[in-house]
Motif scaffolding. Sequence first.
Motif, PDB file in Angstrom:
ATOM      1  N   ALA A  61       0.854  -1.192   0.000  1.00 28.24           N
ATOM      2  CA  ALA A  61       0.000   0.000   0.000  1.00 28.24           C
ATOM      3  C   ALA A  61       0.887   1.237   0.000  1.00 28.24           C
ATOM      4  O   ALA A  61       1.795   1.357   0.831  1.00 28.24           O
ATOM      5  CB  ALA A  61      -0.905   0.001   1.231  1.00 28.24           C
ATOM      6  N   ILE A  62       0.632   2.154  -0.937  1.00 26.94           N
ATOM      7  CA  ILE A  62       1.410   3.389  -1.012  1.00 26.94           C
ATOM      8  C   ILE A  62       0.806   4.427  -0.052  1.00 26.94           C
ATOM      9  O   ILE A  62      -0.269   4.228   0.509  1.00 26.94           O
ATOM     10  CB  ILE A  62       1.471   3.935  -2.450  1.00 26.94           C
ATOM     11  N   GLN A  63       1.496   5.553   0.116  1.00 31.46           N
ATOM     12  CA  GLN A  63       1.067   6.571   1.075  1.00 31.46           C
ATOM     13  C   GLN A  63      -0.337   7.093   0.784  1.00 31.46           C
ATOM     14  O   GLN A  63      -1.138   7.298   1.693  1.00 31.46           O
ATOM     15  CB  GLN A  63       2.061   7.740   1.083  1.00 31.46           C
ATOM     16  N   GLU A  64      -0.658   7.310  -0.490  1.00 41.00           N
ATOM     17  CA  GLU A  64      -2.009   7.788  -0.859  1.00 41.00           C
ATOM     18  C   GLU A  64      -3.073   6.827  -0.349  1.00 41.00           C
ATOM     19  O   GLU A  64      -4.110   7.250   0.183  1.00 41.00           O
ATOM     20  CB  GLU A  64      -2.092   7.915  -2.392  1.00 41.00           C
ATOM     21  N   THR A  65      -2.840   5.540  -0.485  1.00 45.57           N
ATOM     22  CA  THR A  65      -3.781   4.530  -0.001  1.00 45.57           C
ATOM     23  C   THR A  65      -3.872   4.568   1.518  1.00 45.57           C
ATOM     24  O   THR A  65      -4.957   4.505   2.090  1.00 45.57           O
ATOM     25  CB  THR A  65      -3.348   3.132  -0.476  1.00 45.57           C
ATOM     26  N   LEU A  66      -2.733   4.667   2.174  1.00 46.20           N
ATOM     27  CA  LEU A  66      -2.718   4.705   3.635  1.00 46.20           C
ATOM     28  C   LEU A  66      -3.434   5.940   4.178  1.00 46.20           C
ATOM     29  O   LEU A  66      -4.083   5.886   5.219  1.00 46.20           O
ATOM     30  CB  LEU A  66      -1.270   4.670   4.142  1.00 46.20           C
ATOM     31  N   ASN A  67      -3.337   7.061   3.451  1.00 43.89           N
ATOM     32  CA  ASN A  67      -3.998   8.297   3.889  1.00 43.89           C
ATOM     33  C   ASN A  67      -5.521   8.223   3.789  1.00 43.89           C
ATOM     34  O   ASN A  67      -6.225   8.861   4.563  1.00 43.89           O
ATOM     35  CB  ASN A  67      -3.509   9.493   3.056  1.00 43.89           C
ATOM     36  N   LYS A  68      -6.040   7.462   2.823  1.00 44.72           N
ATOM     37  CA  LYS A  68      -7.475   7.482   2.539  1.00 44.72           C
ATOM     38  C   LYS A  68      -8.236   6.270   3.054  1.00 44.72           C
ATOM     39  O   LYS A  68      -9.450   6.205   2.887  1.00 44.72           O
ATOM     40  CB  LYS A  68      -7.701   7.617   1.031  1.00 44.72           C
ATOM     41  N   THR A  69      -7.531   5.303   3.640  1.00 48.50           N
ATOM     42  CA  THR A  69      -8.189   4.068   4.056  1.00 48.50           C
ATOM     43  C   THR A  69      -7.843   3.747   5.506  1.00 48.50           C
ATOM     44  O   THR A  69      -7.079   4.472   6.145  1.00 48.50           O
ATOM     45  CB  THR A  69      -7.751   2.889   3.161  1.00 48.50           C
ATOM     46  N   ASN A  70      -8.368   2.621   5.987  1.00 49.94           N
ATOM     47  CA  ASN A  70      -8.044   2.189   7.351  1.00 49.94           C
ATOM     48  C   ASN A  70      -6.841   1.243   7.388  1.00 49.94           C
ATOM     49  O   ASN A  70      -6.534   0.677   8.435  1.00 49.94           O
ATOM     50  CB  ASN A  70      -9.259   1.554   8.031  1.00 49.94           C
ATOM     51  N   LEU A  71      -6.144   1.065   6.258  1.00 52.92           N
ATOM     52  CA  LEU A  71      -5.032   0.123   6.219  1.00 52.92           C
ATOM     53  C   LEU A  71      -3.849   0.559   7.076  1.00 52.92           C
ATOM     54  O   LEU A  71      -3.103  -0.285   7.578  1.00 52.92           O
ATOM     55  CB  LEU A  71      -4.576  -0.120   4.783  1.00 52.92           C
TER      56      LEU A  71
END
Length: 197
Positions: A61-71
């Motif tokens: 998971a890249i930073q954009e994904t980490l910023n927008k999700t609960n991951l």
Amino acid sequence: MFTGIIENLGRVTNLKSDQDNLHVTIESSLAPELKIDQSVAHNGVCLTVVHIKENTYTVTAIQETLNKTNLASLQLGDIVNLERAMLLGDRLDGHIVQGHVDQTATCIDIKETAGSWLFTFEYNKDLNNITIEKGSITVNGTSLTVVNSKRSQFSVAIIPYTYEHTNFKYFKIGDAVNLEFDVLGKYVKRLMEFDIK
């Protein structure tokens, strides 16, 4: 493309930060059937398989994904909902799901009713996402029907099968979940933002 029908549950067995990325290793009975470069939805987030070893596989998971999700809040032992991409020609038992999370929400109420559960979620209305009564919503990758639609809240009714075969059975009040709003509704909302004459 996904349908929001959860195939399996996976357990987080390793988390490794690498600069702004997070490598997540999942233990699942699906692992032996996967291929490198395959798309799998994790709590509704489409991620690419980068490594497979026996009954585990790894996604990044890249930073954009980490910023927008609960991951970003995943911990070792956490249970995640899993769905492989749909096959062309399969039945669309849920609804059209892209695996692109729009925002997170917080579980604010859980009520056990006669034979089912009612979960209520609250989300930031300033991001301009909307639900409609009896419309589709994806919560942690699970295709569901909206009830009690409000400007920044909605509820979903969970039948026993869904409760037992998804991570809904682990939800607590205050937990963050991933939301993907209905893609058709998003296009209509976007069109309405333009001054059409």
